[in-house]
Write an enzyme that holds these catalytic residues in place. Structure first.
Site, PDB file in Angstrom:
ATOM      1  N   ILE A 175     -44.183   0.796  12.058  1.00 12.61           N
ATOM      2  CA  ILE A 175     -45.591   0.847  11.680  1.00 12.61           C
ATOM      3  C   ILE A 175     -45.945  -0.300  10.754  1.00 12.61           C
ATOM      4  CG2 ILE A 175     -47.360   2.220  10.503  1.00 12.61           C
ATOM      5  CD1 ILE A 175     -45.458   4.672  11.016  1.00 12.61           C
ATOM      6  N   CYS A 176     -47.106  -0.923  10.992  1.00 16.95           N
ATOM      7  CA  CYS A 176     -47.613  -1.924  10.050  1.00 16.95           C
ATOM      8  C   CYS A 176     -48.776  -1.302   9.293  1.00 16.95           C
ATOM      9  CB  CYS A 176     -48.085  -3.168  10.795  1.00 16.95           C
ATOM     10  SG  CYS A 176     -48.661  -4.455   9.701  1.00 16.95           S
ATOM     11  N   LEU A 177     -48.501  -0.858   8.071  1.00 12.17           N
ATOM     12  CA  LEU A 177     -49.551  -0.281   7.228  1.00 12.17           C
ATOM     13  C   LEU A 177     -49.265  -0.703   5.794  1.00 12.17           C
ATOM     14  CD1 LEU A 177     -52.005   1.647   6.974  1.00 12.17           C
ATOM     15  CD2 LEU A 177     -50.391   3.518   6.621  1.00 12.17           C
TER      16      LEU A 177
END
Ligand SMILES: [Zn+2]
Ligand SMILES: [Zn+2]
EC number: 2.3.2.23
Lengths: 147, 199
Positions: free
Chosen positions: B91-93
């Protein structure tokens, strides 16, 4: 063509009217994002620790309300515990907040920033502020000429 | 595991279980081991998104330095989303990276992930292929994401045309997930997907 001008808030020049070069320049600067010197505005990693000075100067309070948690360990404070107070008024156990501020400079609850001892980061913050100010100035200039 | 991490996870766990989001079925949290270092999260796909009706499982690993460092989280359920790798579930957060704050909790993180499903950030992608489709062909992106939700997350919308194309590749001996990734990547053009799979 007329519609396009209207949409942009522009109008054709009256006979003998000179273009307002300043207004065009301000619009150009805003439309093409030139005002920020290509300043990207992002610090690419976790900001540095809070300065030793600012950590040392954090105030302490005695807890009077027993229904309050330390936002880091989530444990309830006991009455008469001493807690550290951030400038944003958020309260933490000393050990909890010092561990966090030793890692990065902001309140873990609301991200209020303390000063750091990192010159590069402080320069970055200054530049960011300057760029925001410049943007406001140009918008103010534009608005004053436009209205 | 450092004492503070385990103790905090225990407190959080109690908090989550009492929360209205758990009561309403929006999020779920389960313990995977007794040492409180691994948990499984679950979020419901938000309504009015291609993820609606789907249930998405997350793997949550709690580092010893928690909550001073963020939990490590990835999607176990396969998902077609610009900010999630369609291959690994990574995930890219920002809050799971350099915007982490010690006062964030598993509950707030799960809710942020749910919000990410409602509002993708294609300019900060994890999966460049998905992000490109999201920007250049939003309608096809929407259908592809709904199809993945149906197949992997139990979503309601079965898309016949896509299922047929996947079946065509299965008949050629291609692995099902590989077939779906290739078709999704090449905008459901069977020829291009086939070419890529057999090159
Ligand atoms: Zn604490
Ligand atoms: Zn604060």
């Amino acid at each position: 063509m007329t519609d396009y001008f209207q949409e942009m808030g522009w109008r054709e020049l009256e006979d003998g009217e000179q273009p307002n070069h300043l207004l065009h320049m301000a619009r150009f600067l805003i439309d093409f994002g030139m005002y920020d010197d290509n300043f990207t505005g992002e610090w690419p990693r976790l900001p540095p620790p809070a300065s030793k000075e600012s950590v040392k100067n954090l105030k302490e309070v005695k807890i009077e309300d027993e229904n309050q948690n330390c936002p880091i360990c989530l444990k309830k404070f006991n009455i008469n515990d001493t807690a550290k107070v951030m400038p944003c008024q958020h309260l933490f156990h000393e050990k909890c907040i010092l561990t966090w501020l030793n890692q990065t400079n902001s309140c873990p609850f609301c991200r209020h920033e303390l000063p750091t001892d990192d010159e590069a980061y402080e320069a970055f913050k200054k530049e960011k502020k300057r760029s925001e100010q410049r943007k406001e100035d140009i918008e103010a200039l534009h608005n004053s000429m436009f209205s | 595991m450092a004492n503070i991490a385990a103790k905090r996870i225990k407190r959080e766990f109690k908090e989550v279980m009492k929360s209205e989001e758990v009561a309403g079925g929006a999020i779920k949290l389960e313990l995977i081991n007794d040492s409180w270092t691994e948990l499984q999260g679950e979020i419901a796909g938000p309504s009015d998104t291609p993820y609606e009706g789907g249930t998405f499982i997350l793997e949550i690993k709690v580092p010893e330095t928690y909550p001073f460092n963020p939990p490590k989280i990835r999607f176990v359920t396969k998902i077609w989303h610009p900010n999630v790798s369609s291959v690994t579930g990574a995930i890219c957060l920002d809050i799971l990276k350099d915007q982490w704050a010690a006062a964030l909790t598993l509950r707030t993180v799960l809710l942020s992930l749910q919000a990410l499903l409602s509002a993708a950030e294609p300019n900060d992608p994890q999966d460049a292929v998905v992000a490109k489709q999201y920007k250049e062909n939003p309608q096809l992106f929407h259908m592809t994401a709904r199809h993945w939700t149906n197949v992997y997350a139990g979503g309601p919308a079965s898309i016949v045309e896509f299922n047929q194309k996947v079946q065509r590749l299965l008949d050629m001996g291609v692995d099902e997930h590989d077939a779906r990734v290739a078709l999704s990547t090449y905008d459901w053009e069977l020829e291009r997907a086939t070419e890529q799979l057999f090159s």
